[in-house]
Structures are given as structure tokens and as C-alpha cells.
Scaffold this motif. Structure first.
Motif, short mmCIF file in Angstrom:
data_model
loop_
_atom_site.label_atom_id
_atom_site.label_comp_id
_atom_site.label_asym_id
_atom_site.label_seq_id
_atom_site.Cartn_x
_atom_site.Cartn_y
_atom_site.Cartn_z
N UNK A 1 0.83 -1.20 0.00
CA UNK A 1 0.00 0.00 0.00
C UNK A 1 0.87 1.26 0.00
N UNK A 2 1.95 1.22 0.77
CA UNK A 2 2.87 2.36 0.81
C UNK A 2 3.51 2.59 -0.56
N UNK A 3 3.85 1.51 -1.25
CA UNK A 3 4.41 1.63 -2.60
C UNK A 3 3.42 2.29 -3.55
N UNK A 4 2.14 1.95 -3.40
CA UNK A 4 1.11 2.53 -4.26
C UNK A 4 0.77 3.97 -3.88
N UNK A 5 1.19 4.38 -2.68
CA UNK A 5 0.84 5.71 -2.21
C UNK A 5 -0.55 5.75 -1.60
N UNK A 6 -1.05 4.60 -1.14
CA UNK A 6 -2.37 4.51 -0.53
C UNK A 6 -2.25 4.38 0.97
N UNK A 7 -3.32 4.73 1.68
CA UNK A 7 -3.33 4.70 3.14
C UNK A 7 -4.26 3.61 3.64
N UNK A 8 -3.71 2.70 4.45
CA UNK A 8 -4.54 1.66 5.05
C UNK A 8 -5.53 2.33 6.02
N UNK A 9 -6.82 2.02 5.93
CA UNK A 9 -7.83 2.70 6.77
C UNK A 9 -7.88 2.12 8.19
N UNK A 10 -6.80 2.30 8.92
CA UNK A 10 -6.71 1.75 10.28
C UNK A 10 -5.82 2.67 11.11
N UNK A 11 -6.44 3.46 11.99
CA UNK A 11 -5.67 4.41 12.80
C UNK A 11 -4.76 3.71 13.80
N UNK A 12 -5.05 2.45 14.11
CA UNK A 12 -4.23 1.71 15.09
C UNK A 12 -3.02 1.04 14.45
N UNK A 13 -2.91 1.11 13.15
CA UNK A 13 -1.84 0.42 12.44
C UNK A 13 -0.49 1.06 12.72
N UNK A 14 0.46 0.27 13.19
CA UNK A 14 1.83 0.77 13.41
C UNK A 14 2.79 -0.41 13.50
N UNK A 15 4.03 -0.15 13.16
CA UNK A 15 5.07 -1.18 13.21
C UNK A 15 5.49 -1.41 14.66
N UNK A 16 5.58 -2.67 15.05
CA UNK A 16 6.00 -3.04 16.40
C UNK A 16 7.41 -3.61 16.32
N UNK A 17 8.37 -2.83 16.77
CA UNK A 17 9.77 -3.24 16.66
C UNK A 17 10.06 -4.49 17.50
N UNK A 18 9.36 -4.64 18.61
CA UNK A 18 9.61 -5.79 19.49
C UNK A 18 9.17 -7.10 18.85
N UNK A 19 8.00 -7.09 18.21
CA UNK A 19 7.48 -8.33 17.61
C UNK A 19 7.89 -8.50 16.16
N UNK A 20 8.37 -7.40 15.53
CA UNK A 20 8.71 -7.39 14.11
C UNK A 20 7.48 -7.66 13.25
N UNK A 21 6.34 -7.21 13.73
CA UNK A 21 5.09 -7.31 12.99
C UNK A 21 4.35 -5.98 13.12
N UNK A 22 3.34 -5.79 12.28
CA UNK A 22 2.47 -4.62 12.40
C UNK A 22 1.37 -4.91 13.41
N UNK A 23 1.16 -3.99 14.33
CA UNK A 23 -0.03 -4.01 15.17
C UNK A 23 -1.16 -3.40 14.35
N UNK A 24 -2.37 -3.91 14.53
CA UNK A 24 -3.50 -3.35 13.77
C UNK A 24 -4.76 -3.40 14.62
N UNK A 25 -5.77 -2.68 14.17
CA UNK A 25 -7.00 -2.54 14.95
C UNK A 25 -7.85 -3.80 14.97
N UNK A 26 -8.90 -3.74 15.76
CA UNK A 26 -9.79 -4.89 15.93
C UNK A 26 -10.83 -4.93 14.81
N UNK A 27 -11.01 -6.10 14.26
CA UNK A 27 -12.05 -6.32 13.25
C UNK A 27 -13.43 -6.13 13.88
#
Length: 317
Positions: A236-262
Motif C-alpha cells: 500500500x505504501x508503494x502505491x501511495x495509498x493509506x490503510x484505513x486503520x488508525x491503530x496500524x503501526x510497526x511493532x519493533x519488538x514483535x517485528x510485525x504490524x499491530x493493527x486494529x480490531x475487526x
């Protein structure tokens, strides 16, 4: 609950990563679980033709039209492979389709959402087929042989579908401001339903634990959902688009993205038949099945006539 010697031997084969074939002994619950999963998968393929088929006559160019037509045809083929695999376990295709048309059988929740613009075709290819690939590639190593072999070809074709969808989104994002806004709108509407298509949370899934034990599944619903988010955010970043999730962020500790609740209330509403297009999808499937009755009858009559002309030796071949 205690296990029989046959069940112990069966599980030992599973644990050794040996394939189970149609004539092998298997627990009845294993057979039922496979029929449920394969039929649900097959139903998803043929119902999944409908949202995209809606845009075949409205594709912006002849090239786009021919690509989309080929893709919809591929989905029909995927359904054929999967129904055939379910039949190796004694399931009747007529019964499976009757359950679908009566609303008794489930299919992927994602196909109960409308395709409102051409960008939705790109979003389905990029997001939905991307999610399907993550879910289906491990099925090439599922414990039941006919299912695993069917999935090899399915996954090869799905990879083309995903790239086609990404290319549509990339073209829109590199076009006018209006076209890029259309791509962003499609992402906004399809992101959360795509996360839902991996199924309920692991702690609410009635089938995941047993399917993992029998190695029908190789990853849980939540594991696949996390893999999907990790894969899609950079795209999505490559396309220049924004994921519709305000909770989305990179978690350095887990090496994964945290994301919001479905929104699980929405998920269960759609699964239980109360989504935006549930009724429309089933009505279209029933109408198509009834309209094609004469083709099935003609094919059976032709096969019977041909068999009647054969010698006993030819019939055995």
C-alpha cells in the motif's frame, strides 16, 4: 476421550506428514471436516465469480475485458477442481449445491459486498486474491491428497489474479487525482472485509484446533491475518495509498504490524446471511443453476447414448 488403534495409526501418519488418499481408512470426523471445508471453498469460488462478473461488460478497455473474463473463467475451474476433490470422499455435488442454494452451506464472507467501481476489481485482485493465496498455499501441503493436488493449480492461477489486481491499482494510482481517489476509496471499503475472510478469532473458531491436529490447516486464522497485514502494508505504501486503520503501526519488538480490531459483529452478520449482498448472491446462483438445467440434461443424455453404443469391453476402459 480414548482413541481406537485405527485412530492412533491414522494420527501417526498425519504426524509423519504422510498423505491420506481416498481409499485409506480415516475417522468419520476427518472426512466430514474435509467435505465441509472443500465444499465451502468450492462455493466461494463460484459465488466469487459474481462480484467481478458484474464488471465484464463495463471494463474500461477490450484488454481489461478479456483479462477479467479469463479470470472469472478460472474461478469456475477452481470450483470444479474442489467439488471433484470433495466427491472423492463420497460427497454428492448435487447435494453440496442444493445446500448452497438453500442457504445451509457457507461461503467466504467477502463475496457478500458490492463492487461499486472499476477500482473494486483491482482491490479484489490485490487484496482478496492476495489473502486467498496466503490461505491456499499452505493447503498445497494439506494432509488429504486430492485437496492438496487440486490446490497446486489453483494457487498458480491465483498468483496471476493477484498481480492483475495490483496492476489495476497501480495504474489508477499513477493516473489522475480522481483515479487515485477511486483506488483509495476501494481500499477503504475492502480492507476490513478482507481481514474478516480469514475467519473468526482463534479463540472463537470451532474447527481450527482439530484441523490443525489433522494438518488440514497449517496456520491458524489469526496467524494468517497477521501475515496478510505484514505483506500488504508495504505494498500500500508503494502505491501511495493509506490503510484505513488508525491503530496500524510497526511493532519493533514483535517485528510485525499491530493493527486494529475487526468488527466481529459485522462479520457474524454477514456469515449468518445478513450482509449487503447475501440474498442477491444466492438468488443469482439459483437462477444460473436453474437456467443451466437443460445443459446438464443434454450432457447426461449424450453420455447415456454414447455408453449404449459401446461394447462391454469399451465400457470398462
Amino acid at each position: 476421550m480414548s482413541s481406537t488403534p485405527s485412530e492412533h495409526q491414522f494420527q501417526a501418519r498425519i504426524d509423519a506428514d504422510q498423505r491420506i488418499e481416498p481409499k485409506d481408512w480415516m475417522p468419520e470426523d476427518y472426512r466430514k471436516t474435509l467435505i465441509r471445508q472443500m465444499s465451502q471453498h468450492a462455493h466461494s469460488e463460484i459465488v466469487g465469480m459474481l462480484p467481478e462478473g458484474n464488471w465484464i461488460t463495463r471494463a474500461p478497455t477490450l484488454k481489461r475485458k478479456s483479462i477479467l473474463l479469463a479470470k472469472v473463467q478460472d474461478e469456475a475451474g477452481h470450483g470444479l477442481y474442489l467439488y471433484s476433490a470433495a466427491e472423492t470422499l463420497g460427497a454428492s455435488r448435487d447435494d453440496l449445491l442444493a445446500d448452497l442454494h438453500a442457504g445451509k452451506a457457507k461461503y467466504s464472507s467477502i463475496f457478500n459486498y458490492p463492487t461499486l467501481s472499476w477500482a473494486d476489481i483491482g482491490a479484489i485482485g490485490w487484496l482478496v486474491d492476495g489473502a486467498a493465496i496466503l490461505n491456499q498455499v499452505p493447503l498445497c501441503r494439506t494432509s488429504y491428497g486430492p485437496y492438496a493436488r487440486a490446490m497446486v493449480r489453483v494457487c498458480k492461477e491465483e498468483s496471476f489474479h493477484q498481480r492483475q489486481g495490483f496492476e489495476i491499482m497501480q495504474t489508477l494510482c499513477n493516473g489522475s487525482a480522481e483515479q487515485k481517489a477511486m483506488a483509495q476509496d476501494a481500499l477503504n471499503r475492502w480492507w476490513w472485509p478482507t481481514l474478516m475472510m480469514f475467519g473468526p478469532r482463534d479463540d472463537e473458531s470451532a474447527h481450527t484446533a482439530r484441523s490443525m491436529q489433522w494438518r488440514i490447516k497449517r496456520f491458524t486464522n489469526d496467524e494468517l491475518r497477521q501475515k496478510f497485514v505484514d505483506m500488504m502494508v508495504p505494498q500500500a505504501e508503494f502505491l501511495g495509498l493509506t490503510i484505513p486503520d488508525e491503530a496500524l503501526r510497526w511493532n519493533e519488538a514483535t517485528r510485525h504490524y499491530d493493527f486494529g480490531e475487526v468488527d466481529w459483529d459485522e462479520f457474524w452478520n454477514v456469515v449468518q446471511g445478513r450482509g449487503p449482498c447475501n440474498r442477491e448472491r444466492l438468488d443469482a446462483r439459483v437462477q444460473a443453476h436453474e437456467a443451466g438445467a437443460w445443459v446438464r440434461e443434454a450432457a447426461l443424455a449424450h453420455a447415456a447414448k454414447r455408453k449404449a453404443r459401446q461394447t462391454p469391453t469399451e465400457q470398462m476402459v
